[in-house]
Design an enzyme around this catalytic site. Structure first.
Site, mmCIF file in Angstrom:
data_model
loop_
_atom_site.group_PDB
_atom_site.id
_atom_site.type_symbol
_atom_site.label_atom_id
_atom_site.label_comp_id
_atom_site.label_asym_id
_atom_site.label_seq_id
_atom_site.Cartn_x
_atom_site.Cartn_y
_atom_site.Cartn_z
ATOM 1 N N LYS A 65 -2.771 -2.479 6.592
ATOM 2 C CA LYS A 65 -2.186 -3.755 7.008
ATOM 3 C C LYS A 65 -1.745 -3.708 8.462
ATOM 4 C CE LYS A 65 -0.729 -4.726 2.281
ATOM 5 N NZ LYS A 65 0.372 -4.713 1.294
ATOM 6 N N GLN A 109 6.422 -3.549 0.755
ATOM 7 C CA GLN A 109 5.339 -2.920 0.001
ATOM 8 C C GLN A 109 5.820 -2.534 -1.396
ATOM 9 O OE1 GLN A 109 2.085 -2.571 0.975
ATOM 10 N NE2 GLN A 109 1.723 -1.847 -1.103
ATOM 11 N N ASP A 132 4.146 -12.862 1.674
ATOM 12 C CA ASP A 132 3.494 -12.505 0.417
ATOM 13 C C ASP A 132 3.511 -13.665 -0.574
ATOM 14 O OD1 ASP A 132 2.182 -10.073 0.230
ATOM 15 O OD2 ASP A 132 4.026 -8.916 -0.031
#
Length: 299
Positions: A65, A109, A132
Site C-alpha cells: 500500500k 491494518q 477503508d
C-alpha cells in the site's frame, strides 16, 4: 438479459478479467487527480497507515500500500506500533490524526492484536478520513446511497464487473459471503445498479442450485475451491474474492481462491487469484484517499 453483458455468447475459454491492468489504469487516474489537487491547493494528499504488531502478512500488505501511494504521488505517513500497544494509546493516535489537517485518510491494518477492540477503534476514525469505508456513518451512507466512502474491495469488485457488464438491470446476482467488509456492501452496490441480489453463505441450503441460476457470482466465503464448475451456468461472470494460502504435497504453499477456476471455461469471464480483486482493492484505497482530500479542500 443479453443486453446487459458485453457478450451473451459463452466462449470456449472464459475471459480472464485482468485486475492488475485495471488497477494500473485507476491508479494512473488517481495520480492525475493528485497532481491537479496539488497544483490547485499546494497540498499533497496524505494517508496515515497504522500497523500494530508484526504479523508477516500485514507487513507485506502495508508495504504494498505504501509503495502504491508513492507511485500515485500520495504521501504515506507510517505509524508502526508494538504488538502490546494499549487500546487507549491507539485511540489517542487516531484522535491526533483526526485533528491533523495535513492527513486526508487513515488506514488501520487489520487484524489487530487481541487486547484491542477493532470495532471501537475503527469507529473512532473521522468518517471523512475513513478511506477503508468501515465506519458506521459510511456504512449507513452506502446503504442509503448518499455518498460516503465505499469499502475498497467492494468498490474494486464493481470496477472489475464494469469492465464486462454494461447494464445490471434485472441481472441475477448471487453473493456468497455475508461479511461487513465484502458481502454486504457489494450486495448494496449491486442493488443500486438495479440488479436482483441474493446474499448467501456457506451454511445456505442448496447453495449450488442457487448459484447455478446466477448471471454473476461474487464468491467471498474464504473457502478454497468452494465454487465448482457445475455451480456456474454457461455465460456467467464469476468474481473470486477469496484468497487462501493452501499447503501443497511438496510442502510449498499456493494462493487459492474460492473458485475452482480450472473448471470454469464455460463461464463468460472470471477473475484470477492472484491478479484479480487484490490489485483493485489497493487501487481503490488510493482512489478513496484522493476523494477524501478533494472533499476536504473543496472550494
Amino acid at each position: 438479459m443479453a443486453h446487459a453483458l458485453s457478450s451473451s455468447r459463452p466462449e470456449a475459454v472464459a475471459k480472464r478479467i485482468d485486475g492488475r491492468a485495471l488497477a494500473r489504469a485507476l491508479s494512473a487516474e488517481t495520480a492525475t487527480r493528485v497532481a491537479a489537487l496539488h497544483a490547485r491547493t499546494g497540498h499533497a494528499p496524505a494517508l496515515a497507515v497504522i500497523l500494530v504488531g508484526s504479523d508477516p502478512a500485514s507487513i507485506v500488505y502495508v508495504g504494498r500500500k505504501v509503495a502504491e501511494c508513492g507511485k500515485a504521488g500520495i504521501r504515506s505517513v507510517e505509524h508502526r506500533l508494538p504488538g502490546d500497544t494499549a487500546q487507549a494509546t491507539l485511540i489517542d493516535l487516531i484522535d491526533r490524526l483526526n485533528g491533523d489537517s495535513d492527513i486526508d485518510g487513515i488506514l488501520i491494518q487489520l487484524p489487530l492484536p487481541p487486547q484491542i477492540d477493532a470495532a471501537r477503534v475503527l469507529d473512532r476514525i473521522d468518517p471523512a478520513k475513513d478511506v477503508d469505508g468501515f465506519h458506521p456513518v459510511n456504512v449507513g451512507r452506502l446503504s442509503t446511497g448518499t455518498g460516503g466512502l465505499v469499502p475498497c474491495t467492494p468498490l474494486g469488485i464493481m470496477k472489475l464487473l464494469d469492465s464486462v457488464v454494461t447494464d445490471y438491470r434485472g441481472l441475477d446476482v448471487v453473493v456468497i459471503g455475508k461479511s461487513n467488509i465484502v458481502g454486504k456492501p457489494v450486495a448494496m452496490l449491486l442493488l443500486e445498479r438495479e440488479a436482483t441480489v441474493t446474499v448467501t453463505h456457506i451454511e445456505t441450503r442448496d447453495l449450488p442450485d442457487i448459484a447455478r441460476k446466477a448471471d454473476i457470482i461474487v464468491a467471498a466465503a474464504g473457502a478454497p475451491h468452494l465454487v465448482r464448475g457445475y455451480w456456474v451456468k454457461p455465460g456467467a461472470i464469476v468474481i473470486d474474492v477469496g484468497i487462501t494460502r493452501v499447503a501443497q504435497p511438496d510442502g510449498s504453499t499456493r494462493l487459492t481462491g474460492d473458485c475452482a477456476t480450472h473448471e470454469l471455461d464455460h463461464a463468460r469471464a472470471v477473475t484470477p487469484v492472484p491478479g484479480g480483486v487484490g490489485p483493485m482493492t489497493i487501487a481503490c484505497l488510493l482512489s478513496n484517499t484522493i476523494m477524501a482530500a478533494e472533499r476536504a479542500r473543496h472550494d
